[in-house]
Design an enzyme around this catalytic site. Structure first.
Site, PDB file in Angstrom:
ATOM      1  N   ASP A  67      -2.558   6.561  34.161  1.00  0.00           N
ATOM      2  CA  ASP A  67      -3.079   7.745  33.764  1.00  0.00           C
ATOM      3  C   ASP A  67      -1.981   8.818  33.437  1.00  0.00           C
ATOM      4  O   ASP A  67      -0.649   8.441  33.971  1.00  0.00           O
ATOM      5  CB  ASP A  67      -4.253   8.382  34.565  1.00  0.00           C
ATOM      6  N   ASN A 136     -13.104  11.369  46.646  1.00  0.00           N
ATOM      7  CA  ASN A 136     -14.145  11.242  46.153  1.00  0.00           C
ATOM      8  C   ASN A 136     -14.839   9.757  45.239  1.00  0.00           C
ATOM      9  O   ASN A 136     -15.677   9.444  44.652  1.00  0.00           O
ATOM     10  CB  ASN A 136     -14.532  12.115  45.053  1.00  0.00           C
ATOM     11  N   HIS A 138     -12.566   8.209  43.382  1.00  0.00           N
ATOM     12  CA  HIS A 138     -12.221   8.005  42.033  1.00  0.00           C
ATOM     13  C   HIS A 138     -10.922   6.971  41.935  1.00  0.00           C
ATOM     14  O   HIS A 138     -10.403   6.931  42.783  1.00  0.00           O
ATOM     15  CB  HIS A 138     -11.662   9.461  41.106  1.00  0.00           C
ATOM     16  N   GLU A 143     -13.645   9.955  37.562  1.00  0.00           N
ATOM     17  CA  GLU A 143     -14.114  10.691  38.777  1.00  0.00           C
ATOM     18  C   GLU A 143     -15.624  10.059  38.680  1.00  0.00           C
ATOM     19  O   GLU A 143     -16.289   9.319  37.839  1.00  0.00           O
ATOM     20  CB  GLU A 143     -14.471  12.002  38.179  1.00  0.00           C
TER      21      GLU A 143
HETATM   22  C1  F6R Z   1      -2.907   8.278  40.040  1.00  0.00           C
HETATM   23  C2  F6R Z   1      -4.319   7.786  40.365  1.00  0.00           C
HETATM   24  C3  F6R Z   1      -5.107   8.584  41.288  1.00  0.00           C
HETATM   25  C4  F6R Z   1      -4.561   8.359  42.796  1.00  0.00           C
HETATM   26  C5  F6R Z   1      -5.630   9.007  43.620  1.00  0.00           C
HETATM   27  C6  F6R Z   1      -5.081   8.991  45.231  1.00  0.00           C
HETATM   28  O1  F6R Z   1      -2.235   7.544  39.090  1.00  0.00           O
HETATM   29  O2  F6R Z   1      -4.506   6.939  39.652  1.00  0.00           O
HETATM   30  O3  F6R Z   1      -6.479   8.017  41.178  1.00  0.00           O
HETATM   31  O4  F6R Z   1      -4.385   7.250  43.183  1.00  0.00           O
HETATM   32  O5  F6R Z   1      -5.939  10.268  43.191  1.00  0.00           O
HETATM   33  O6  F6R Z   1      -3.908   9.876  45.218  1.00  0.00           O
HETATM   34  P1  F6R Z   1      -2.910   9.926  46.476  1.00  0.00           P
HETATM   35  O7  F6R Z   1      -2.405   8.505  46.346  1.00  0.00           O
HETATM   36  O8  F6R Z   1      -1.878  10.879  46.355  1.00  0.00           O
HETATM   37  O9  F6R Z   1      -3.871  10.235  47.833  1.00  0.00           O
END
Ligand code: F6R
Length: 243
Positions: A67, A136, A138, A143
């Site tokens: 992303d 959540n 994701h 989301e």
């Molecule tokens: C980022 C991504 C997000 C993160 C998720 C967890 O490229 O794909 O889905 O993997 O928000 O983020 P952290 O690792 O910062 O807890």
């Protein structure tokens, strides 16, 4: 889903490193799917060490990131392109042209989504996809409520995700409101998936994931529909799972 419970975050990173490096040793033209965020930082540190300590070569490896924020220039300090350059790409022998990240500055983001999905199909399939998980549920920026058949698309970030990412920006107002993300179906095209989770703040998410209730309201649960997923989790993130 295979579950590997580790003592701590370092061990999670170590285990993920072993699996990624095994993939590259098996095929030096591997295509890796990569994530940003805090979770894979320990993995990326170890992959960098692996170049000198273990002779792992990235010359022929391609990477496809999940992303990118919409509206941030590639050079912006908080763009995911910058994150990947600083934490991995600039420190290993990979060619920049082999590293794919959505272009968040494209005039028509929908065209960029189509182009990116074609990249996933033509450069890929991704051999090994690394994922983190949001509180959540994701994955990528998919989301809760995202269609499980979604391909690369534009998303409006929910408030909780913007709040959680605000730690990297001078103020929450500067956190972009939209992003481009690989869709859930794009992620499921990967041959193998590693989902990493560490820390108490992921314990609820891991518990929900391991309840095996496959539901679009918890995007990571759709990973149960894939036949080669490994969850690497530390004790803190696993603490609410009843044994
Ligand atoms: C980022 C991504 C997000 C993160 C998720 C967890 O490229 O794909 O889905 O993997 O928000 O983020 P952290 O690792 O910062 O807890």
């Amino acid at each position: 889903m295979k579950v590997i419970v580790c003592d701590n975050y370092d061990e999670v990173s170590e285990k993920a490193t072993q699996l990624v490096e095994a993939q590259i040793l098996e095929n030096d033209h591997s295509v890796l799917g990569l994530a940003t965020g805090s979770t894979p930082l320990g993995l990326y540190e170890r992959l960098v060490e692996g170049v000198t300590l273990r002779g792992i070569a990235y010359k022929n490896v391609c990477t496809i990131n999940l992303d990118e924020y919409l509206g941030l220039e590639k050079e912006h300090p908080e763009s995911y392109r910058t994150f990947m350059s600083v934490n991995l790409f600039d420190k290993i022998d990979i060619s920049t042209e082999n590293t794919y990240i959505p272009d968040g500055t494209f005039d028509t983001a929908e065209e960029e989504c189509l182009r990116y999905e074609q990249v996933i199909d033509s450069v890929g399939p991704i051999d090994l996809q690394i994922l983190g998980i949001g509180k959540n549920g994701h994955i990528g920026f998919n989301e809760p409520g995202t269609d499980s058949k979604s391909l690369t698309h534009v998303v409006e970030l929910v408030a909780s995700t913007r709040e959680s990412n605000a730690r990297f920006f001078p103020s929450i107002d500067e956190v972009p409101t939209y992003a481009i993300t690989m869709g859930i179906k794009s992620i499921l095209k990967s041959k193998k998936i590693i989902l990493m989770a560490a820390g108490k703040n992921k314990a609820e998410a891991v518990k929900t994931l391991l309840s095996k209730d496959v539901n679009e309201s918890f995007p990571a649960s759709i990973l149960w529909n894939h036949d080669n997923v490994t969850l690497i989790v530390d004790r803190d993130a696993y603490e609410l799972v009843k044994s």
